[in-house]
Every structure is written in structure tokens, then in C-alpha cells.
Design a protein around this motif. Sequence first.
Motif, PDB file in Angstrom:
ATOM      1  N   TYR A   7     -32.626 -46.938 -93.391  1.00  0.00           N
ATOM      2  CA  TYR A   7     -31.721 -48.020 -93.789  1.00  0.00           C
ATOM      3  C   TYR A   7     -31.317 -48.930 -92.627  1.00  0.00           C
ATOM      4  O   TYR A   7     -30.345 -49.682 -92.740  1.00  0.00           O
ATOM      5  N   GLU A  10     -31.098 -52.694 -93.530  1.00  0.00           N
ATOM      6  CA  GLU A  10     -30.065 -52.953 -94.530  1.00  0.00           C
ATOM      7  C   GLU A  10     -28.670 -52.940 -93.897  1.00  0.00           C
ATOM      8  O   GLU A  10     -27.838 -53.802 -94.193  1.00  0.00           O
ATOM      9  N   ASN A  13     -28.329 -56.030 -91.634  1.00  0.00           N
ATOM     10  CA  ASN A  13     -28.087 -57.229 -92.451  1.00  0.00           C
ATOM     11  C   ASN A  13     -26.684 -57.243 -93.042  1.00  0.00           C
ATOM     12  O   ASN A  13     -26.056 -58.304 -93.144  1.00  0.00           O
ATOM     13  N   ASP A  99     -24.864 -44.589 -96.986  1.00  0.00           N
ATOM     14  CA  ASP A  99     -25.098 -45.199 -98.292  1.00  0.00           C
ATOM     15  C   ASP A  99     -23.886 -44.929 -99.190  1.00  0.00           C
ATOM     16  O   ASP A  99     -23.299 -43.848 -99.155  1.00  0.00           O
ATOM     17  N   MET A 128     -26.741 -50.363-100.043  1.00  0.00           N
ATOM     18  CA  MET A 128     -27.992 -50.689 -99.369  1.00  0.00           C
ATOM     19  C   MET A 128     -28.819 -51.756-100.090  1.00  0.00           C
ATOM     20  O   MET A 128     -29.414 -52.606 -99.435  1.00  0.00           O
ATOM     21  N   GLU A 129     -28.860 -51.729-101.414  1.00  0.00           N
ATOM     22  CA  GLU A 129     -29.663 -52.725-102.127  1.00  0.00           C
ATOM     23  C   GLU A 129     -29.122 -54.137-101.934  1.00  0.00           C
ATOM     24  O   GLU A 129     -29.874 -55.085-101.778  1.00  0.00           O
ATOM     25  N   GLU A 131     -27.147 -54.913 -99.418  1.00  0.00           N
ATOM     26  CA  GLU A 131     -26.902 -55.066 -97.980  1.00  0.00           C
ATOM     27  C   GLU A 131     -25.484 -55.570 -97.736  1.00  0.00           C
ATOM     28  O   GLU A 131     -25.266 -56.562 -97.045  1.00  0.00           O
TER      29      GLU A 131
END
Length: 138
Positions: A7, A10, A13, A99, A128-129, A131
Motif C-alpha cells: 500500500y 496509496e 497519495n 488499512d 486504500m481504494e 487513497e
Amino acid sequence: MPAKDIYHNEVKNALLKDGWTITADPYFIKYEDAELYADLAAEKPIAAQRQGQKIVVEIKTFVGRSLMYDFHGALGQYMVYRNLIQLTEPEYKLYLAIDDVVYQNFFQRKSIQLITNENKLCLMVVEMEKEEIMQWIN
């Protein structure tokens, strides 16, 4: 140079989206005979007249043989890094980035909350998806 966590991008970002500037990737920790690497260092200006916040972030995915086994390793690594950072660059605060799913499913356990509180573990919870930083826990 250590391998990057699954990760890594992620979390990086998410920090950038939140207004942080990445100052090291990875962050080198050197004390006497110890040479270690945390995942990231970042800085965020608060105001023109005041000094900004400085953080070091260690990213953990918790995808090993068990969540508890991964937690043991993460906690030990966190404590070593925190102690050495306090000696070498005390203006930095160390966070463990995790996460949001691991936070909800594992870090909410009473036993884990007790351990994180007793050891003053600072967490950065990231979706995470998207970010995005969901929560800072000091």
C-alpha cells in the motif's frame, strides 16, 4: 533499500491529498550502529508564523499468516523506530499507517486497543481504494 509495502503508493497519495509534502521516501533512521528505513517522512505547514508538523510513517498491510502475528511484528518495529527517532530527530512523530478494514476488523478488539493505548501507538487509518486518510489516532 527495503522493498516497498503493498500500500505504499496509496498511503503516499493519501498524504499528498491531505496537504502533506513528502520529504523522504524512504526515511533513513541512523543511530550509532543501527541503520533502518521507515517508509515515508512528510511535513505539513500549519501557518506561516508557526513551525509545521513533521511525521514519519511506517506502512503495514497485515496480510501474513495471521493478524496477531503481523501485529506483533508491526508493534515491535514501531517501538524500535519510535525510540530511535526520539533520540535522533525528536521533532518527528511516528505513525503506523493501516488499512481502514484492518482497523475496523482487528484494531477494535479490546485486547488490541489495550496494547495500542499502553504503548502509545499512533495510527493513520487509510481508505486504500480512495487513497484518503480516514482517521488520525494519537
